[in-house]
Design an enzyme around this catalytic site. Structure first.
Site, mmCIF file in Angstrom:
data_model
loop_
_atom_site.group_PDB
_atom_site.id
_atom_site.type_symbol
_atom_site.label_atom_id
_atom_site.label_comp_id
_atom_site.label_asym_id
_atom_site.label_seq_id
_atom_site.Cartn_x
_atom_site.Cartn_y
_atom_site.Cartn_z
ATOM 1 N N GLY A 1 -4.739 35.444 39.090
ATOM 2 C CA GLY A 1 -5.050 35.202 37.689
ATOM 3 C C GLY A 1 -6.419 35.639 37.225
ATOM 4 C CG ASN B 1 2.813 36.145 36.226
ATOM 5 O OD1 ASN B 1 3.087 35.110 36.807
ATOM 6 N ND2 ASN B 1 3.070 36.269 34.926
ATOM 7 C CB THR B 2 -2.338 36.735 34.869
ATOM 8 O OG1 THR B 2 -2.007 35.641 35.731
ATOM 9 C CG2 THR B 2 -3.312 36.259 33.808
ATOM 10 C CB ALA C 1 -3.198 37.967 43.590
ATOM 11 N N GLY C 2 -4.605 39.589 41.092
ATOM 12 C CA GLY C 2 -5.857 40.192 40.656
ATOM 13 C C GLY C 2 -5.710 41.443 39.823
ATOM 14 C CE LYS D 1 4.061 36.356 45.790
ATOM 15 N NZ LYS D 1 3.381 36.228 44.482
#
Length: 257
Positions: free
Chosen positions: A158, A206-207, A184-185, A97
């Protein structure tokens, strides 16, 4: 559901997971297994390259999971290529990645360096999955450079703000000849479902899972949402009306006559 194919490898799960921000490696592993993911990304800077028994790796490596090292923290193409070669030597994988975000505050990807690094890494035999801006022109250039997927952001890393780039993602998905992974997001299962309904090939989360009150339950929620969104896309969503005039699903006109 249709299987996802990246660089010739088939995946049943369309939910990819990141490994940062979990409060323990044990919770991280439980969330990974609950999610059903087959692709887990880990920042090289979090791994002790000299320790083959690194505790974190013990909780990530499973038979059905593709390890995806990422280059988070590098600032340009030169650093990215160096980090990629270290990852290949350490983990024995060509999968990568690619992340290049020189600004530590907003962590937005550098489009110029990302394209440059993709071109170089593909020539070196890497399977490159670049994290990038939701820029349709850039994504097409990355595809032409040999990227295995493109990973445009939904919102800054995040932030949990969802698909702030929705219109651009639609264009990217429409014109792509390779898988599109929204990265992301994504802060709620509904965001993942929305991305899949648009036709995204997969989502990376993830977050939203790591900082949840119960990461394992949240992983299960994201698993269900990702599957539901993909099934809806494959089934064919009904067209939205362009006005607010109602149309009954069971008209009674003939019955009343």
């Amino acid at each position: 559901m249709e299987k996802l194919v990246i660089a010739g490898r088939e995946f049943d799960s369309r939910l990819f997971l990141g490994t940062g921000k979990f409060n323990s490696n044990e919770v991280m592993e439980q969330a990974i297994l609950a999610s059903g993911t087959e692709m887990v990304t880990v920042a090289m800077k979090r791994i002790d390259m000299d320790d083959k028994e690194d505790d974190m790796l013990k909780h990530i490596i499973h038979p059905n999971i593709q390890l995806l090292p990422n280059t988070s923290g590098v600032r340009d193409a030169e650093e990215a290529v160096f980090a990629a070669q270290m990852a290949r030597e350490a983990f024995g994988t060509n999968w990568l990645k690619l992340e290049i975000h020189p600004d530590p505050r907003y962590l937005l990807p550098d489009s110029i360096e990302t394209l440059k690094a993709t071109e170089q890494l593909v020539k070196l035999g890497f399977i490159v999955l670049p994290y990038c801006q939701a820029d349709p022109v850039l994504c097409k250039r990355l595809e032409e450079a040999g990227a295995a997927t493109v990973m445009p952001l939904g919102a800054p890393i995040g932030t949990n703000k969802g698909l702030q780039t929705k219109e651009f993602l639609q264009i990217i998905i429409e014109q792509a000849g390779i898988p599109v992974v929204v990265d992301a997001g994504i802060g709620a299962p509904s965001h993942a479902a929305e991305a899949m309904e648009l036709g995204a090939s997969a989502v990376l989360v993830n977050t939203a899972i790591a900082v949840a009150g119960n990461p394992v339950e949240m992983a299960l929620a994201f698993k269900a949402a990702t599957e539901a969104g993909r099934r809806a896309y494959e089934a064919g969503l009904g067209l939205q009306a362009d006005n607010f005039i109602a149309e009954a699903s069971s008209p009674l006109t003939a019955f009343l006559e």
